[in-house]
Structure formats: structure tokens, C-alpha cells
Design an enzyme around this catalytic site. Structure first.
Site, PDB file in Angstrom:
ATOM      1  N   LYS A  15      -4.203   6.157  -6.144  1.00 36.62           N
ATOM      2  CA  LYS A  15      -3.442   4.914  -5.904  1.00 36.62           C
ATOM      3  C   LYS A  15      -4.154   3.763  -6.610  1.00 36.62           C
ATOM      4  O   LYS A  15      -5.385   3.649  -6.519  1.00 36.62           O
ATOM      5  CB  LYS A  15      -3.356   4.661  -4.391  1.00 36.62           C
ATOM      6  CG  LYS A  15      -2.453   3.493  -3.999  1.00 36.62           C
ATOM      7  CD  LYS A  15      -2.327   3.368  -2.482  1.00 36.62           C
ATOM      8  CE  LYS A  15      -1.381   2.235  -2.078  1.00 36.62           C
ATOM      9  NZ  LYS A  15      -1.242   2.076  -0.631  1.00 36.62           N
ATOM     10  N   SER A  54       3.611   1.493   1.110  1.00 33.93           N
ATOM     11  CA  SER A  54       3.303   1.094  -0.247  1.00 33.93           C
ATOM     12  C   SER A  54       2.830   2.219  -1.154  1.00 33.93           C
ATOM     13  O   SER A  54       2.846   2.069  -2.364  1.00 33.93           O
ATOM     14  CB  SER A  54       2.243  -0.001  -0.229  1.00 33.93           C
ATOM     15  OG  SER A  54       1.007   0.504   0.271  1.00 33.93           O
ATOM     16  N   SER A  57       1.563   2.772   5.333  1.00 38.75           N
ATOM     17  CA  SER A  57       1.748   3.055   3.901  1.00 38.75           C
ATOM     18  C   SER A  57       1.373   4.447   3.428  1.00 38.75           C
ATOM     19  O   SER A  57       1.652   4.783   2.282  1.00 38.75           O
ATOM     20  CB  SER A  57       0.977   2.043   3.063  1.00 38.75           C
ATOM     21  OG  SER A  57       1.732   0.875   2.952  1.00 38.75           O
TER      22      SER A  57
HETATM   23  N1  GLN Z   1       4.942  -1.806   4.934  1.00 34.94           N
HETATM   24  C1  GLN Z   1       3.871  -2.471   5.616  1.00 34.94           C
HETATM   25  C2  GLN Z   1       3.644  -3.822   4.991  1.00 34.94           C
HETATM   26  O1  GLN Z   1       4.358  -4.168   4.124  1.00 34.94           O
HETATM   27  C3  GLN Z   1       2.633  -1.641   5.580  1.00 34.94           C
HETATM   28  C4  GLN Z   1       1.953  -1.657   4.270  1.00 34.94           C
HETATM   29  C5  GLN Z   1       0.708  -0.841   4.232  1.00 34.94           C
HETATM   30  O2  GLN Z   1       0.440  -0.043   5.131  1.00 34.94           O
HETATM   31  N2  GLN Z   1      -0.081  -1.090   3.199  1.00 34.94           N
HETATM   32  O3  GLN Z   1       2.765  -4.530   5.336  1.00 34.94           O
END
Ligand code: GLN
Length: 493
Positions: free
Chosen positions: A79, A159, A183
Site C-alpha cells: 500500500k 482505503s 480500511s
Molecule cells: N473509511 C474510513 C475513513 O474514511 C476508514 C479509513 C481507514 O480505515 N483508513 O476514515
């Protein structure tokens, strides 16, 4: 050699070890698959030479009769939130475009030390803020999955959507993810793969671009529970460079895998039966209970009464920390610098940040700055921290009655790209089942359960006690064995 790309972590490592194929053949097969899958937009940069060099090192070790390491000969996707020495690290933002770190994150270094190589840096929501992979500066990631009978481009979740898309499309056997509020788990659920967020502190945050430091955790995404166990073992461990790193030995999770759940109690939280949850998801939750019962577990009802406050609290705590973490991107130290003619320092900061951050990141910084500002701090930030404590206490009480909790990972299956962009709250709701475990710092995993009537994957989530990744993996294994999830996206890319 294309069948090599069907193999996962364990099969590759064991096959290289016993000489069924060479690590170089594996790396070449995946490098080709990555190059052929540009339409998925899963990678921001590819690093075929890194994968080949690690493969050659693994083959040389084998020739010398040395141990290959637990990830020996396995090329993975990284990532693009992990700093990789000499390889551009962007967090999918314009503000970090061109930033090439002088150092390697602890987690990626551990993976290389365990014998893995890197296929490339995976696309993500910008600064890991998002649930659909539509906030990347480098364009949306496409899910390899499509609804039956439709060509609409689907979200791979977010994400870690580059990670989920690449692993589901079999252009990488496994990938790293990070999970601040879902995410790893939500994109895993959307794409029919496994992903585990370990207990907060298991994996070092050193060298991981910070989003919300009290929540951020790295973890593996792969196509089986076994592969997740192996990769997590390679990624975890105490790191003196991260002040919140757990000073605990890394258990032998792979060796400890056991799908016999006799004597285990699995809790079903009644508050997770929320309005708006898809019927097919509720059905798969029922099926999950049956599978765990069949594995020997007893199913018990538990209550997590503060669940409905978890998401609002997360959307205060996470942006608050983000607004402070992202203050460092000022045009001086990293990546982009926007210096209008005749501008002074303050103008340079403003111009760089205006040009460098995407809309969602700006929204988070604004929310975070607001909730931390004098006059609003107590009303928002202090209240959210109190809720966070109550959410943790809910879990503590529930874990007095059970060993692990079973819940859906997401309230719906994947959705078409562009379909949830009207209102940010609709998007935020994706993580309603994922966020409570994040606030409490608990290990949690998503495992594919089934496909819905559109042919899209659905995931089940297991949340464990602190430090009990083994219990989570074992319950995951019990589900995996009974679900027999074998669906694959039809290749269109
Ligand atoms: N979708 C959540 C956010 O936008 C979690 C993102 C994440 O876990 N990095 O904050």
C-alpha cells in the site's frame, strides 16, 4: 506460467522451498500480470526489479540450503502509505507526489527480511481517507468484480482498494493494508478476500504515513486465512521507534491455526442489526452463526449498547488527529511546493496545501481543526473521547461472556463507483460495523462468506479480545472451511 498467479503466500513459499518452481518464475508471472492489468489502476508505481531481486535472493538461498524465511520468494503489493526507501511514496496525494523516502518503514523492512519482494506501490484513498477509492489523486481503483449482467465499474472498497483489487484479481498473492476505521476489512469484504487488522500496537506505525495515530494499524490482505496468519507474523513485532508499539512476542500464528472451536463462545451483538443493512448480509450473518456452531462453538447474545455512537465519535477523533498529523505537509519538507510569484512563506504554505490536498482530505482537516478549536473542544473532542471509552467498555463487558464476536463486515455489498458521492455521510456509513473495533483497538478480521444475488462478495467479521489474533484467525478458518468461497471475478481487464 500463468497458473502461478493463482497461488497464495503459503503455496508460493512452500513451492519455492520444495523446488516445484523458482521464485524468479513466480515474480516474472506476477510482474506480467501486473503489467497486463493497468485498467484496474491498482498500482501507482510498479517495481518489477524489486520483486525479481528478492526472488533471486530466495532462489540463491535455496541453492545454498538456507532457510528462505516465512515469506520466502513471495512477491507482494505494498500500500502506498508505507515509506519505501528509494521508491516514491505518495499516500495517493498530489502533495507527496515525487517524495522518495530515504528510509524504509518497519513493516515493509520486516517483510523484506522475511523473504518477500515488492511488485509495486498500491493505490488507495488519499491519505487513507475514504471507503471507495475515489479520493486518490491518481484516479479510482476499479474492482475486478462486476455485477452479473452489468459493465458498471464497481468500488473495490477503501482505503486499501488497490490492495483488495490486486489480490482479488490475482495480480498479487497478498498485499499490505492499513486500517484506521475499516480500511482493511471493508475492501476485503467487497472483493472476496481476507484481511486482518491486528490489536493496536502489534505492527509498527514507524514509516507509515500517519492518518489518525491512535487508530492506525497495518495488517495483511490475502486470499486465505492461512496466508494472513503467515504475513501478519512477518509484519508484527515490537519496534522501539514507535512509542505505541506493543512490547510482546509475536505468536506463531500459522502454527497455531486450529478450526476446532469446541468450548469457544461466539457473541452476536444485537445492536449490529441496524436499519439499512442489506437482507442478504443479515442472511449471511445467520449462516455464519451456523458455521461456527458446526465448528463446535456456542453462540451467545451479547450487547454493545454504545455502537450507534461509535461512527460519529470516529468522525471526530480521526479528523482531529488527521488535522494535526497533516500539518507537516507545508511545502518545505516533502513533495510538492507551490510558490506563486513574489509570494511569502505563508502564501507558499497556503498555495501548496490548497493545490496538494484533495477535497476529502481538506474536509477532514476542516472538521478536525473545528472540533479541536477553543470553544468547541469540550463539546466535540472531549465527548468523542468519552464515547470511545464507553465503546471499549462495551467490548470488555461482552468479552466476559464470549471469546469472540461475529458480525457483518459491511452493511452492503460493493457499489458502483460514483454512486455514493452525493453526501459524505452515506459514504461514512460503510464503516459502521468496522469502526467500533478500531476505537477499542481490537483485532478484527473479514473473511469472505458468499456472493449475493448480483454475484458480488459478502464478508463476515470476527472481532477478538486484545492480543487474541489467534482466536480471530481460528474462527476465520472455521468460516473459511465451511463457506468454501471459490467465486472469482471474471477477467475483463
Ligand atoms: N473509511 C474510513 C475513513 O474514511 C476508514 C479509513 C481507514 O480505515 N483508513 O476514515
Amino acid at each position: 506460467m500463468s497458473e502461478l498467479t493463482n497461488l497464495g503466500v503459503k503455496a508460493i513459499r512452500d513451492g519455492v522451498t520444495d523446488g516445484s518452481f523458482t521464485a524468479r518464475e513466480v515474480a516474472e508471472a506476477f510482474n506480467t500480470a501486473v503489467a497486463d492489468a493497468a485498467e484496474l489502476n491498482a498500482f501507482i508505481v510498479t517495481t518489477p526489479d524489486h520483486a525479481l531481486a528478492a526472488a533471486d535472493a530466495a532462489d540463491a538461498k535455496r541453492a545454498r540450503g538456507e532457510d528462505l524465511g516465512i515469506m520466502g520468494g513471495v512477491p507482494i503489493g505494498m500500500k502506498d502509505l508505507f515509506a519505501t526507501k528509494g521508491v516514491q511514496t505518495t499516500a495517493a496525494s498530489h502533495i507527496l507526489e515525487g517524495f522518495t523516502p530515504e528510509y524504509e518503514s518497519t513493516v515493509s523492512q520486516k517483510l523484506w527480511d522475511a523473504g518477500a519482494g515488492m511488485l509495486g506501490k498500491l493505490n488507495l484513498d488519499q491519505f487513507a481517507m475514504g471507503s471507495s477509492n475515489e479520493t486518490s489523486y491518481f484516479g479510482n481503483v476499479n474492482s475486478p468484480w462486476r455485477k452479473e449482467g452489468s459493465n458498471a465499474a464497481m468500488s473495490p472498497g477503501g482505503s486499501s482498494g488497490g490492495s483488495s483489487s490486486a489480490v482479488a484479481a490475482r495480480i498479487a498473492p497478498a498485499a499490505t493494508g492499513t486500517d484506521t476505521g475499516g480500511s482493511i476489512r471493508q475492501p476485503a469484504a467487497f472483493t472476496g478476500i481476507c484481511g486482518i487488522k491486528p490489536t493496536y500496537g502489534r505492527c509498527s506505525r514507524w514509516g507509515v504515513v500517519a492518518f489518525a495515530s491512535s487508530l492506525d494499524q497495518a495488517g495483511p490482505m490475502a486470499r486465505s486465512v492461512e496466508d494472513c496468519a503467515i504475513m501478519l507474523e512477518a509484519m508484527a513485532g515490537f519496534d522501539p521507534k514507535d512509542a505505541t508499539s506493543l512490547q510482546m512476542d509475536v505468536p506463531a500464528w500459522e502454527a497455531g491455526l486450529d478450526a476446532d472451536l469446541k468450548g469457544k463462545k461466539i457473541g452476536i451483538p444485537k445492536e449490529y442489526r441496524m436499519d439499512g443493512t442489506d437482507e442478504e448480509i443479515l442472511k449471511s450473518w445467520e449462516q455464519g452463526k451456523e458455521w461456527l456452531r458446526d465448528a463446535g462453538a456456542t453462540i451467545v447474545d451479547v450487547s454493545l449498547p454504545h455502537t450507534k455512537y461509535a461512527l460519529p465519535a470516529y468522525y471526530i477523533v480521526a479528523p482531529a488527529e488527521a488535522s494535526s498529523n497533516l500539518a507537516r505537509y507545508d511545502g518545505v519538507r516533502y513533495g510538492l511546493r507551490d510558490l506563486p510569484d513574489g509570494a511569502g512563506l505563508q502564501d507558499m504554505y497556503a498555495a501548496t496545501r490548497a493545490a496538494g490536498f484533495g477535497d476529502e482530505v481538506k474536509r477532514r482537516i476542516l472538521i478536525g481543526t473545528y472540533v479541536l478549536s477553543a470553544g468547541f473542544y469540550d463539546a466535540y473532542y472531549t465527548q468523542a473521547q468519552k464515547i470511545r471509552t464507553l465503546v471499549s467498555q462495551d467490548f470488555e463487558k461482552a468479552f466476559a461472556q464470549c471469546d469472540a464476536i461475529l458480525a457483518p463486515t459491511t452493511p452492503t455489498a460493493s457499489f458502483p463507483l460514483g454512486s455514493l458521492n452525493e453526501d459524505p455521510l452515506t459514504m461514512y456509513l460503510n464503516d459502521v460495523f468496522a469502526v467500533p473495533a478500531s476505537l477499542a483497538g481490537l483485532p478484527a478480521m473479514s473473511v469472505p462468506a458468499t456472493v449475493n444475488s448480483d454475484g458480488l462478495p459478502l464478508g463476515l467479521q470476527i472481532v477478538g479480545k486484545p492480543f487474541d489474533e489467534q482466536g480471530v484467525l481460528n474462527a476465520g478458518l472455521a468460516i473459511q472451511q465451511r463457506a468454501g468461497f471459490a467465486a472469482q471475478p471474471e477477467k475483463w481487464w
